[in-house]
Design a protein around this motif. Structure first.
Motif, mmCIF file in Angstrom:
data_model
loop_
_atom_site.group_PDB
_atom_site.id
_atom_site.type_symbol
_atom_site.label_atom_id
_atom_site.label_comp_id
_atom_site.label_asym_id
_atom_site.label_seq_id
_atom_site.Cartn_x
_atom_site.Cartn_y
_atom_site.Cartn_z
ATOM 1 N N SER A 194 -3.890 6.821 6.679
ATOM 2 C CA SER A 194 -5.041 6.894 5.639
ATOM 3 C C SER A 194 -6.490 7.216 6.548
ATOM 4 C CB SER A 194 -5.395 5.331 5.222
ATOM 5 O OG SER A 194 -5.684 4.609 6.044
ATOM 6 N N HIS A 206 0.593 -1.169 0.008
ATOM 7 C CA HIS A 206 -0.076 -0.082 -0.012
ATOM 8 C C HIS A 206 0.902 1.077 0.043
ATOM 9 C CE1 HIS A 206 1.140 1.051 4.189
ATOM 10 N NE2 HIS A 206 1.293 -0.251 4.255
ATOM 11 N N ALA A 209 -0.274 4.626 1.901
ATOM 12 C CA ALA A 209 -1.147 5.502 2.272
ATOM 13 C C ALA A 209 -0.626 6.642 2.829
ATOM 14 C CB ALA A 209 -1.159 4.937 4.081
ATOM 15 N N GLU A 269 -1.459 8.240 -0.504
ATOM 16 C CA GLU A 269 -2.921 8.589 -0.725
ATOM 17 C C GLU A 269 -3.431 9.743 0.123
ATOM 18 O OE1 GLU A 269 -4.909 4.988 0.604
ATOM 19 O OE2 GLU A 269 -4.021 3.823 -1.256
ATOM 20 N N ALA A 270 -2.650 10.009 1.230
ATOM 21 C CA ALA A 270 -2.977 11.163 2.085
ATOM 22 C C ALA A 270 -2.486 12.330 1.377
ATOM 23 C CB ALA A 270 -2.424 10.872 3.265
#
Length: 288
Positions: free
Chosen positions: A278, A225, A227, A230-231
């Motif tokens: 996240s 992943h 995270a 994404e943030a």
């Protein structure tokens, strides 16, 4: 609401909103805790009772405010982190800080007798102050957390050596300060080992690393992943649907809140716990 000629005083209330879409860190510190610690004869350089009391109060704050994603504490300070998507209290600094400070102080006093069983509190009672700071990026947030943990290590190594010189070496405070002036970490480690047989690496992890509090879910494998990315790429807070919000609330409520003493500077801590960045609850670990 009824109107009156006195209502004009509300115009003096100025907005204190925090920046949207930023990580909020509320850091609290003990007020006058040097004098407070002396009053109750805290052990030097670290009083396990006092540290456990700080952790117990902080854990209750995290429990009561599920929007807190992680907290970090050392000595008489604690930092509480709110995710960038959090809209708690409409991101008002005064309300957020006052809630954290008052809740923490209340539990600190409540738990005092649990850890200081033979020393009842007396006025002036312990109190804390706080401030809220916004950090725009994940890197800023992690650098802040790293700064606090590095500060913990530097201060603890100094204090461990300082008090060894006094308690075991027979020096007074001025002599110990003079001996440690201009020394590096290697010098302090050498003093501890050569003079007192103390291997600093064997000191309690809580003293060296501080304490980190978070909701515990199943660990994930690093690399599965991202995270942090994404943030960072989230242009504005994404509001979950009512059913999603209810589900996440239930999963947070079921999660165990843990107090650990981990290295939070290295990537591994964050890579294995993507929910910290996240703000999405992970899987509840199966009971063994």
């Amino acid at each position: 609401m009824a109107n009156s000629k006195f209502e004009y005083v509300r115009n003096f209330e100025q907005p204190d909103n925090l920046l949207p879409n930023t990580w909020i860190v509320v850091r609290i510190d003990g007020r006058g805790f040097t004098k407070f610690a002396n009053k109750y004869a805290f052990e030097k350089p670290n009083d396990r009772r006092a540290l456990d009391l700080m952790n117990a109060a902080a854990r209750q704050v995290v429990t009561e405010l599920p929007d807190i994603t992680i907290a970090y504490g050392v000595s008489d300070e604690y930092s509480f982190v709110f995710h960038k998507s959090c809209s708690l209290f409409e991101r008002r600094a005064s309300k957020l800080v006052s809630t954290i400070v008052s809740t923490f102080t209340a539990y600190y006093i409540h738990y005092w007798s649990t850890y200081f069983t033979e020393t009842p509190l007396s006025p002036p009672l312990p109190s804390f102050d706080g401030r809220a700071v916004c950090y725009p990026s994940v890197q800023n947030l992690r650098d802040y957390m790293s700064w606090r943990q590095v500060d913990c290590h530097i201060n603890n190594l100094y204090n461990t050596t300082f008090w060894a010189l006094i308690q075991q070496g027979g020096m007074d405070a001025l002599e110990a300060e003079k001996m440690l002036k201009g020394t590096y970490a290697a010098d302090k480690n050498e003093i501890l080992f050569s003079k007192f047989g103390i291997n600093y690496n064997n000191e309690p992890e809580m003293n060296k690393k501080g304490s980190v509090i978070f909701r515990d879910y199943e660990l994930v494998e690093p690399g599965t992943h991202n995270a942090a990315a994404e943030a960072e790429n989230q242009a504005e807070p994404v509001q979950p649907s009512k059913s999603q919000a209810d589900n996440e609330r239930k999963r947070r409520a079921k999660a165990r809140i843990v107090v650990e003493h981990f290295d939070i500077i290295k990537d591994e801590f964050w890579d294995r716990r993507p929910w910290l960045l996240s703000n999405k609850p992970g899987k509840i670990p199966k009971e063994t």
